[in-house]
Design an enzyme around this catalytic site. Structure first.
Site, PDB file in Angstrom:
ATOM      1  N   PRO A 217      -2.931  -0.550  19.386  1.00  0.00           N
ATOM      2  CA  PRO A 217      -2.946  -0.940  18.383  1.00  0.00           C
ATOM      3  C   PRO A 217      -2.813  -0.149  17.120  1.00  0.00           C
ATOM      4  O   PRO A 217      -2.308  -0.365  16.003  1.00  0.00           O
ATOM      5  CB  PRO A 217      -4.053  -1.968  18.171  1.00  0.00           C
TER       6      PRO A 217
ATOM      7  N   HIS B  23       0.751  -1.324   0.022  1.00  0.00           N
ATOM      8  CA  HIS B  23      -0.049   0.015  -0.058  1.00  0.00           C
ATOM      9  C   HIS B  23       0.903   1.388   0.020  1.00  0.00           C
ATOM     10  O   HIS B  23       1.740   1.435   0.632  1.00  0.00           O
ATOM     11  CB  HIS B  23      -0.827   0.011   1.080  1.00  0.00           C
TER      12      HIS B  23
ATOM     13  N   TYR C  48      -8.795   4.909   8.353  1.00  0.00           N
ATOM     14  CA  TYR C  48      -8.897   5.070   9.732  1.00  0.00           C
ATOM     15  C   TYR C  48      -9.982   6.015   9.996  1.00  0.00           C
ATOM     16  O   TYR C  48      -9.971   7.302   9.356  1.00  0.00           O
ATOM     17  CB  TYR C  48      -7.650   5.607  10.170  1.00  0.00           C
TER      18      TYR C  48
ATOM     19  N   LYS D  61       2.322  -0.874  15.503  1.00  0.00           N
ATOM     20  CA  LYS D  61       3.607  -0.645  15.491  1.00  0.00           C
ATOM     21  C   LYS D  61       4.010  -2.153  16.343  1.00  0.00           C
ATOM     22  O   LYS D  61       5.440  -2.123  16.408  1.00  0.00           O
ATOM     23  CB  LYS D  61       3.987   0.541  16.449  1.00  0.00           C
TER      24      LYS D  61
ATOM     25  N   TYR E 273       4.660   6.324  10.239  1.00  0.00           N
ATOM     26  CA  TYR E 273       3.877   5.240   9.844  1.00  0.00           C
ATOM     27  C   TYR E 273       4.755   4.328   9.220  1.00  0.00           C
ATOM     28  O   TYR E 273       4.615   3.045   9.228  1.00  0.00           O
ATOM     29  CB  TYR E 273       2.656   5.650   9.139  1.00  0.00           C
TER      30      TYR E 273
HETATM   31  C1  DHB Z   1      -4.190  -3.384  11.307  1.00  0.00           C
HETATM   32  C2  DHB Z   1      -4.258  -3.211  12.816  1.00  0.00           C
HETATM   33  C3  DHB Z   1      -3.730  -1.927  13.073  1.00  0.00           C
HETATM   34  O1  DHB Z   1      -3.617  -1.804  14.291  1.00  0.00           O
HETATM   35  C4  DHB Z   1      -3.455  -0.439  12.052  1.00  0.00           C
HETATM   36  O2  DHB Z   1      -3.384   0.375  12.579  1.00  0.00           O
HETATM   37  C5  DHB Z   1      -3.725  -1.143  10.953  1.00  0.00           C
HETATM   38  C6  DHB Z   1      -4.035  -2.259  10.464  1.00  0.00           C
HETATM   39  C7  DHB Z   1      -4.442  -4.681  10.907  1.00  0.00           C
HETATM   40  O3  DHB Z   1      -4.792  -5.459  11.720  1.00  0.00           O
HETATM   41  O4  DHB Z   1      -4.706  -4.916   9.733  1.00  0.00           O
END
Ligand code: DHB
Length: 376
Positions: A278, A57, A186, A282, A370
């Site tokens: 999450p 991506h 997001y 990271k 990121y």
């Molecule tokens: C996923 C989990 C995340 O915490 C994130 O920021 C982006 C993707 C995932 O599980 O695909």
């Protein structure tokens, strides 16, 4: 990963694993690999399936005020990310270790560590057959997660802990369905946060902000689909394709750091030393950066007997850890609904989202964090 890196450097290691191979390979975790993680997997011969099945991506979408706002990482940083489940990386790692004759002692129990303040630490455990074993070694890597036994084995007063608990959790699902968008979304809404991630062209990973004590039984599939669609509200709202939900779970949100990450010949790595909420995915990337640094220290030790690089381990990795802690906390704070948020806080949150999606400086700062800092 540590065992694989050590093997490549000609250093022997044994993995004492509490769970079964099936459990490790089936445990669903996040799924975004930083640019440096992808490079490392490729450089160490682990990237073949990832490059075939993973999804590259070039950016993400931030959704707020009822609209999608694109962040083009490729243009902002020259780097891309890879969407590939953490458990897929685990499968590839286990296969590589076993193919190279590595020792992974699955289903070990009653594990304890001792004498790690001497030059000959040891690990006691019961093997899968229930026989008592004692393994004597030069170093112990505590890669046993937040609930593992290594961190609590250190005498009291040695470590300082830094902690933050968030007043919400994520309800995560895996579904057999086509993606809602070509990249991740997001979404910050009045109803709470939602994340639309992917696993493959036919399997999607979606999350909803929920209560920390959320009862999964109160979330039949129809309610989940309805809530996910509601958190895509607004202009040109993407239409979710529903499908069969194959997995559901609730993930707690916490930030936690242990300092230092070494005591004698015990070195902590990954979740045993630090966890992140999450948002931003990271966790595994940080754990991998830890073991790259630890493996480098061990290589030096076995090459010329010097502990210098190993003794600098904590200071070196904590610098990166705190940057990821800050980023994960910041993304979490910017994207979620807080129950005690007043109208001022809400306006500031929206202003921040507008800033990072409309200013190049703002966008670049998010993008740089990121895609991840170099793993040197
Ligand atoms: C996923 C989990 C995340 O915490 C994130 O920021 C982006 C993707 C995932 O599980 O695909």
């Amino acid at each position: 990963m540590l065992s694989h890196l050590l093997h490549r450097a000609g250093i022997e290691s044994v993995i004492v694993e509490a769970r079964s191979r099936e459990y490790c390979e089936g445990r669903i975790r996040a799924g975004v690999l930083e640019h440096g993680t992808v490079d490392l997997l490729n450089a160490t011969g682990l990237g073949e399936r990832m490059m075939r099945e993973g999804l590259v991506h070039g950016g993400i979408y931030m959704r707020f005020g009822g609209k999608n706002h694109h962040l083009d990482f490729a243009e902002l940083t020259g780097k891309r990310i890879m969407v590939y489940g953490q458990h897929e990386v685990v499968k590839d790692l286990i296969a590589a270790r076993l193919k190279d004759g590595g020792q992974i002692l699955f289903e070990s129990s009653d594990v304890s560590i001792e004498r790690f303040d001497t030059a000959q630490p040891s690990i006691r455990f019961r093997d899968a057959a229930g026989n008592a074993q004692r393994l004597t070694c030069d170093f112990i890597a505590g890669c046993d997660g937040f609930h593992g036994i290594c961190r609590p084995s250190i005498p009291e007063g040695v470590f300082t802990f830094y902690d933050r608990i968030y007043p919400f959790a994520w309800l995560g699902i895996l579904a057999d369905a086509p993606p809602v968008c070509e990249e991740l979304i997001y979404s910050n809404t009045e109803r709470g946060f939602a994340l639309f991630s992917q696993r493959s062209p036919t399997v999607q990973r979606y999350y909803l902000q929920c209560r920390p004590d959320e009862d999964i039984n109160e979330w039949p599939d129809e309610r989940i689909w309805h809530e996910l669609q509601a958190r895509l509200e607004g202009e040109d709202a993407p239409q979710l394709a529903e499908g069969v939900i194959t997995q559901k779970g609730v993930t707690a949100m916490r930030s936690f750091v242990t300092e230092p990450m070494q005591y004698g010949r015990l070195f902590l790595a990954g979740d045993s030393a630090h966890i992140v909420p999450p948002t931003g995915a990271k966790g595994m990337n940080l754990a991998i950066a830890d073991v790259v640094a630890f493996a480098r220290g061990l290589e030096r030790y076995y090459r010329d007997g010097s502990m210098t690089t190993l003794d600098g381990y904590s200071e070196y990795v904590l610098n990166r850890v705190w940057k990821a802690e800050r980023f994960s906390w910041w993304m979490t704070s910017m994207l979620h609904r807080f129950d005690d948020q007043n109208p001022f806080d809400r306006k500031v949150q929206l202003a921040e989202l507008d800033y990072i999606t409309s200013s190049r400086a703002g966008a670049q700062s998010l993008a740089e964090n990121y895609v991840g800092f170099p793993m040197t």
